[in-house]
Design an enzyme around this catalytic site. Sequence first.
Site, PDB file in Angstrom:
ATOM      1  N   CYS A 269     -11.728  15.016  38.043  1.00 31.38           N
ATOM      2  CA  CYS A 269     -12.092  16.129  38.932  1.00 31.38           C
ATOM      3  C   CYS A 269     -11.945  17.479  38.225  1.00 31.38           C
ATOM      4  O   CYS A 269     -12.792  18.353  38.363  1.00 31.38           O
ATOM      5  CB  CYS A 269     -11.180  16.179  40.163  1.00 31.38           C
ATOM      6  SG  CYS A 269     -10.791  14.608  40.905  1.00 31.38           S
ATOM      7  N   ASP A 270     -10.854  17.661  37.497  1.00 23.13           N
ATOM      8  CA  ASP A 270     -10.492  18.996  37.036  1.00 23.13           C
ATOM      9  C   ASP A 270     -10.533  19.189  35.520  1.00 23.13           C
ATOM     10  O   ASP A 270     -10.363  20.310  35.033  1.00 23.13           O
ATOM     11  CB  ASP A 270      -9.074  19.342  37.542  1.00 23.13           C
ATOM     12  CG  ASP A 270      -9.018  19.375  39.066  1.00 23.13           C
ATOM     13  OD1 ASP A 270     -10.046  19.724  39.674  1.00 23.13           O
ATOM     14  OD2 ASP A 270      -7.972  19.048  39.636  1.00 23.13           O
TER      15      ASP A 270
ATOM     16  N   CYS B 123      -5.939  14.596  38.818  1.00 26.15           N
ATOM     17  CA  CYS B 123      -7.247  13.961  38.638  1.00 26.15           C
ATOM     18  C   CYS B 123      -8.011  14.621  37.492  1.00 26.15           C
ATOM     19  O   CYS B 123      -8.617  15.687  37.668  1.00 26.15           O
ATOM     20  CB  CYS B 123      -8.056  14.043  39.931  1.00 26.15           C
ATOM     21  SG  CYS B 123      -9.699  13.317  39.776  1.00 26.15           S
TER      22      CYS B 123
END
Length: 314
Positions: free
Chosen positions: A142-143, A139
């Site tokens: 997300c990261d 992701c």
Amino acid sequence: MASETKTDVRNVVIVGGGPAGYTAAIYAARAAASPLLIEGWEPGGQLMTTTEIENFPGFKDSIEGPALMAEMKAQAERVGTDFITDAVESVDLSSRPFRVKTGTAEVLAKTLIIATGAKAKWLGIESEQTFMGRGVSACATCDGFFYRDKVVAVVGGGDTACEEAIYLTNHATKVYLVHRRDELRASKIMADRLLKNPKIEPVWFSAVDEILGDNSGVTGVRLRNTKDGSTRELAIDGIFMAIGHQPMVEFLGGQLELTKTGNIKTAPDSTRTSVKGVFAAGDVQDSVYRQAITAAGTGCMAAIEATRLLEEDE
Ligand code: NDP
């Protein structure tokens, strides 16, 4: 765990313990619909494998994925949700109330909210597990932030891979797109955008042989040429798998209409599915946004639509 008997008829049964399911439970409970949430054996969903979450509103100093899920569950519980920690094995949607079977219980549901999410597909090699959360992710939204001024690789050739690679150029200095062929599966517009981006270097005919690293995390990747079998190493700080997602729909036994991506089909601007009284929220229904916050949003919609239907029934 709530005690269930064969004769229980619940107003709202929610299947899935991720952001969509917990949010649906919070809204249904606050609408006095006494929801039952069947949260599966690994409650929390995909956020359980995420470390810091910086894009979920309300946590200015970020929050760990498992902590966020624990808060959501505690909130759902506090407002009056019953829980079963078990996996749903099958459902019978041929008439209302619907039958929902887990390994240990059978419940009847006047309305059903499916929020079982999707699993990111992984390569399945050992080093992927070794460096999970320490340089291996599925992701970018997300990261990606953790790769400011670093070099990363994205694996895959579909729309997700292109989107992730393009997004990562906001942070990383260089993004390799590792694809097993020399032709992208992605839509033309995404493929063009990717190929025009000067920070992205496609690495064609390449499969991941091994992810390399040390105690600090990922340091490189060994690639195998899919044509001649030769190998080469790239120095990278992180690697993002974007080889597709698998919506969790097996237990439905084909009783709901699906989209061509395998997600549950819902009516426009709604969580209504092809069966009246069954609603779908979160990643099991959404192949485009796939964020915790959008899952929570559709979970809210599903609870409102379910409780409205219950009112109409009366
Ligand atoms: P796709 O199934 O479209 O693409 C998966 C990619 O991963 C393919 O290029 C495939 O290679 C590759 N792949 C699969 N398995 C492996 C493996 N084991 N090793 C190496 N490579 C592998 O998945 P996406 O998640 O990209 O997209 C899913 C759907 O969601 C699509 O319909 C897409 O259009 C849609 N979507 C739309 C978006 C948008 O509109 N903005 C954004 C994201 C997704 P190969 O091509 O060789 O099979």
